[in-house]
Design a protein around this motif. Structure first.
Motif, PDB file in Angstrom:
ATOM      1  N   LEU A 186       0.835  -1.197   0.000  1.00  0.00           N
ATOM      2  CA  LEU A 186       0.000   0.000   0.000  1.00  0.00           C
ATOM      3  C   LEU A 186       0.873   1.252   0.000  1.00  0.00           C
ATOM      4  CD1 LEU A 186      -2.778   1.381   0.240  1.00  0.00           C
ATOM      5  CD2 LEU A 186      -2.594   1.071   2.718  1.00  0.00           C
ATOM      6  N   MET A 187       1.916   1.264   0.811  1.00  0.00           N
ATOM      7  CA  MET A 187       2.833   2.416   0.849  1.00  0.00           C
ATOM      8  C   MET A 187       3.532   2.584  -0.506  1.00  0.00           C
ATOM      9  SD  MET A 187       2.782   4.114   3.657  1.00  0.00           S
ATOM     10  CE  MET A 187       4.315   5.010   3.624  1.00  0.00           C
ATOM     11  N   GLY A 188       3.974   1.481  -1.095  1.00  0.00           N
ATOM     12  CA  GLY A 188       4.649   1.547  -2.398  1.00  0.00           C
ATOM     13  C   GLY A 188       3.726   2.070  -3.486  1.00  0.00           C
ATOM     14  N   ALA A 189       2.512   1.534  -3.528  1.00  0.00           N
ATOM     15  CA  ALA A 189       1.558   1.995  -4.537  1.00  0.00           C
ATOM     16  C   ALA A 189       1.187   3.455  -4.299  1.00  0.00           C
ATOM     17  CB  ALA A 189       0.310   1.111  -4.521  1.00  0.00           C
ATOM     18  N   GLY A 190       1.028   3.832  -3.035  1.00  0.00           N
ATOM     19  CA  GLY A 190       0.738   5.226  -2.715  1.00  0.00           C
ATOM     20  C   GLY A 190       1.864   6.155  -3.150  1.00  0.00           C
ATOM     21  N   ALA A 191       3.105   5.715  -2.950  1.00  0.00           N
ATOM     22  CA  ALA A 191       4.255   6.511  -3.379  1.00  0.00           C
ATOM     23  C   ALA A 191       4.277   6.655  -4.898  1.00  0.00           C
ATOM     24  CB  ALA A 191       5.553   5.882  -2.890  1.00  0.00           C
ATOM     25  N   MET A 192       3.913   5.605  -5.599  1.00  0.00           N
ATOM     26  CA  MET A 192       3.878   5.673  -7.063  1.00  0.00           C
ATOM     27  C   MET A 192       2.782   6.634  -7.531  1.00  0.00           C
ATOM     28  SD  MET A 192       6.334   3.777  -8.235  1.00  0.00           S
ATOM     29  CE  MET A 192       5.989   3.147  -9.860  1.00  0.00           C
ATOM     30  N   VAL A 193       1.625   6.605  -6.877  1.00  0.00           N
ATOM     31  CA  VAL A 193       0.547   7.536  -7.219  1.00  0.00           C
ATOM     32  C   VAL A 193       1.026   8.966  -6.977  1.00  0.00           C
ATOM     33  CG1 VAL A 193      -1.759   8.363  -6.541  1.00  0.00           C
ATOM     34  CG2 VAL A 193      -1.335   5.914  -6.813  1.00  0.00           C
ATOM     35  N   TYR A 194       1.662   9.186  -5.841  1.00  0.00           N
ATOM     36  CA  TYR A 194       2.173  10.515  -5.488  1.00  0.00           C
ATOM     37  C   TYR A 194       3.178  10.998  -6.535  1.00  0.00           C
ATOM     38  CZ  TYR A 194       4.981  14.007  -3.025  1.00  0.00           C
ATOM     39  OH  TYR A 194       5.679  15.132  -2.686  1.00  0.00           O
ATOM     40  N   MET A 195       4.155  10.152  -6.880  1.00  0.00           N
ATOM     41  CA  MET A 195       5.175  10.571  -7.859  1.00  0.00           C
ATOM     42  C   MET A 195       4.554  10.829  -9.230  1.00  0.00           C
ATOM     43  SD  MET A 195       8.647   8.485  -6.930  1.00  0.00           S
ATOM     44  CE  MET A 195       7.938   6.852  -6.936  1.00  0.00           C
ATOM     45  N   LEU A 213       6.790  17.792   2.782  1.00  0.00           N
ATOM     46  CA  LEU A 213       6.417  16.952   3.915  1.00  0.00           C
ATOM     47  C   LEU A 213       6.081  15.530   3.458  1.00  0.00           C
ATOM     48  CD1 LEU A 213       5.845  16.646   6.932  1.00  0.00           C
ATOM     49  CD2 LEU A 213       3.491  17.383   6.460  1.00  0.00           C
ATOM     50  N   VAL A 214       5.292  15.403   2.402  1.00  0.00           N
ATOM     51  CA  VAL A 214       4.915  14.080   1.893  1.00  0.00           C
ATOM     52  C   VAL A 214       6.159  13.350   1.377  1.00  0.00           C
ATOM     53  CG1 VAL A 214       3.531  12.836   0.183  1.00  0.00           C
ATOM     54  CG2 VAL A 214       2.578  14.837   1.350  1.00  0.00           C
ATOM     55  N   THR A 215       6.975  14.054   0.602  1.00  0.00           N
ATOM     56  CA  THR A 215       8.204  13.442   0.089  1.00  0.00           C
ATOM     57  C   THR A 215       9.088  12.997   1.252  1.00  0.00           C
ATOM     58  OG1 THR A 215       8.092  14.864  -1.861  1.00  0.00           O
ATOM     59  CG2 THR A 215      10.203  13.802  -1.409  1.00  0.00           C
ATOM     60  N   GLY A 216       9.226  13.824   2.273  1.00  0.00           N
ATOM     61  CA  GLY A 216      10.047  13.492   3.432  1.00  0.00           C
ATOM     62  C   GLY A 216       9.531  12.276   4.180  1.00  0.00           C
ATOM     63  N   VAL A 217       8.219  12.189   4.386  1.00  0.00           N
ATOM     64  CA  VAL A 217       7.636  11.035   5.079  1.00  0.00           C
ATOM     65  C   VAL A 217       7.877   9.760   4.270  1.00  0.00           C
ATOM     66  CG1 VAL A 217       5.444   9.972   5.785  1.00  0.00           C
ATOM     67  CG2 VAL A 217       5.937  12.338   6.401  1.00  0.00           C
ATOM     68  N   LEU A 269      10.272   9.266   2.062  1.00  0.00           N
ATOM     69  CA  LEU A 269      11.713   8.981   2.128  1.00  0.00           C
ATOM     70  C   LEU A 269      12.078   8.303   3.447  1.00  0.00           C
ATOM     71  CD1 LEU A 269      13.407  12.085   0.510  1.00  0.00           C
ATOM     72  CD2 LEU A 269      13.772   9.692  -0.120  1.00  0.00           C
ATOM     73  N   LEU A 270      11.552   8.790   4.549  1.00  0.00           N
ATOM     74  CA  LEU A 270      11.827   8.167   5.848  1.00  0.00           C
ATOM     75  C   LEU A 270      11.320   6.728   5.897  1.00  0.00           C
ATOM     76  CD1 LEU A 270      11.133  11.026   8.412  1.00  0.00           C
ATOM     77  CD2 LEU A 270      13.317   9.910   7.920  1.00  0.00           C
ATOM     78  N   TYR A 271      10.102   6.522   5.405  1.00  0.00           N
ATOM     79  CA  TYR A 271       9.541   5.166   5.406  1.00  0.00           C
ATOM     80  C   TYR A 271      10.407   4.220   4.592  1.00  0.00           C
ATOM     81  CZ  TYR A 271       6.773   1.095   4.440  1.00  0.00           C
ATOM     82  OH  TYR A 271       6.381  -0.209   4.305  1.00  0.00           O
ATOM     83  N   PHE A 272      10.717   4.608   3.358  1.00  0.00           N
ATOM     84  CA  PHE A 272      11.466   3.695   2.492  1.00  0.00           C
ATOM     85  C   PHE A 272      12.920   3.545   2.925  1.00  0.00           C
ATOM     86  CE2 PHE A 272       7.750   4.284  -0.184  1.00  0.00           C
ATOM     87  CZ  PHE A 272       7.491   2.962  -0.496  1.00  0.00           C
ATOM     88  N   ALA A 273      13.521   4.576   3.487  1.00  0.00           N
ATOM     89  CA  ALA A 273      14.879   4.432   4.029  1.00  0.00           C
ATOM     90  C   ALA A 273      14.864   3.440   5.194  1.00  0.00           C
ATOM     91  CB  ALA A 273      15.428   5.782   4.467  1.00  0.00           C
ATOM     92  N   VAL A 319      13.730   4.966  -2.933  1.00  0.00           N
ATOM     93  CA  VAL A 319      14.449   6.072  -2.281  1.00  0.00           C
ATOM     94  C   VAL A 319      15.116   6.945  -3.344  1.00  0.00           C
ATOM     95  CG1 VAL A 319      16.425   6.645  -0.797  1.00  0.00           C
ATOM     96  CG2 VAL A 319      14.781   4.913  -0.063  1.00  0.00           C
ATOM     97  N   ALA A 320      15.773   6.323  -4.320  1.00  0.00           N
ATOM     98  CA  ALA A 320      16.452   7.089  -5.381  1.00  0.00           C
ATOM     99  C   ALA A 320      15.456   7.934  -6.170  1.00  0.00           C
ATOM    100  CB  ALA A 320      17.214   6.142  -6.310  1.00  0.00           C
ATOM    101  N   MET A 321      14.290   7.375  -6.465  1.00  0.00           N
ATOM    102  CA  MET A 321      13.293   8.123  -7.226  1.00  0.00           C
ATOM    103  C   MET A 321      12.715   9.277  -6.403  1.00  0.00           C
ATOM    104  SD  MET A 321      11.459   4.963  -9.211  1.00  0.00           S
ATOM    105  CE  MET A 321      10.319   5.935 -10.180  1.00  0.00           C
ATOM    106  N   LEU A 322      12.492   9.036  -5.129  1.00  0.00           N
ATOM    107  CA  LEU A 322      11.950  10.098  -4.277  1.00  0.00           C
ATOM    108  C   LEU A 322      12.956  11.221  -4.074  1.00  0.00           C
ATOM    109  CD1 LEU A 322      10.063   7.889  -1.683  1.00  0.00           C
ATOM    110  CD2 LEU A 322       9.009   9.630  -3.138  1.00  0.00           C
TER     111      LEU A 322
END
Length: 182
Positions: free
Chosen positions: A92-101, A121-125, A127-131, A176-179
């Motif tokens: 869900l987090m991965g798909a959400g990140a893809m929708v966001y990007m 803020l969204v990008t930072g959150v 990035l923190l999650y995926f890191a 992480v690299a894409m974000l």
């Protein structure tokens, strides 16, 4: 994504190879492998397509909107599946990140897609999650001296948990690299 072409191509190759391996995992006799492999293959190939350097191809705005719709549907599926397995929360987090990007790319000036600027803020959150996910996944790959209860069972190369973890780790690193380039 924007930035130098060489790292972009390396990211494309990494994500496409991961997606291809996940497709092979879909042939596994282990039900758990088959269940998650399709979503992970979609994520790998989607990330590969999004990582193509802007100098080579600049998708039109509608393509980014199509990515957002596809991964939005994937997010809904992952949300539904998370009722039975907490691993699907990561999907869900991965798909959400893809929708966001994809949304950021669609909204970028001139609709060229590459080099948009997201909400810090969204990008930072994300990035923190995926890191954190990358660090946790890396630690899980460390070898442990554990005996297999009930004897040893030979696993096919597509059913080896360390290979699945390595693929998830590589997709986490790619995310992480894409974000970071967002």
């Amino acid at each position: 994504m924007h930035g130098p072409a060489s790292p972009g191509w390396l990211l494309v190759v990494l994500c496409a190879a991961t997606g291809a391996y996940c497709l092979l995992r879909m042939r596994s006799p282990v039900e758990e492998q088959r269940r998650t492999a399709g979503g992970e293959a979609l994520m790998g190939f989607g990330m590969a397509a999004m990582a193509v350097p802007a100098a080579v191809a600049t998708p039109p705005r509608w393509a980014w909107l199509a990515y957002a719709a596809l991964f939005g549907a994937t997010a809904v599926r992952a949300l539904w599946a998370s009722r039975t397995s907490p691993h699907h929360l990561h999907h869900l987090m991965g798909a959400g990140a893809m929708v966001y990007m994809a949304g950021v790319m669609a909204a970028s000036p001139g609709h060229h897609g590459h080099g948009g600027s997201g909400i810090p803020l969204v990008t930072g959150v994300l990035l923190l999650y995926f890191a954190g996910y990358v660090l946790r996944s890396g630690v899980r790959l460390l070898p442990l001296a554990a005996a297999s209860p009930g004897g040893t069972r030979t696993l096919g190369w597509g059913d080896r948990p360390e290979l699945s973890r390595a693929c998830r780790l590589s997709m986490g690193i790619a995310m992480v690299a894409m974000l970071v380039t967002l």
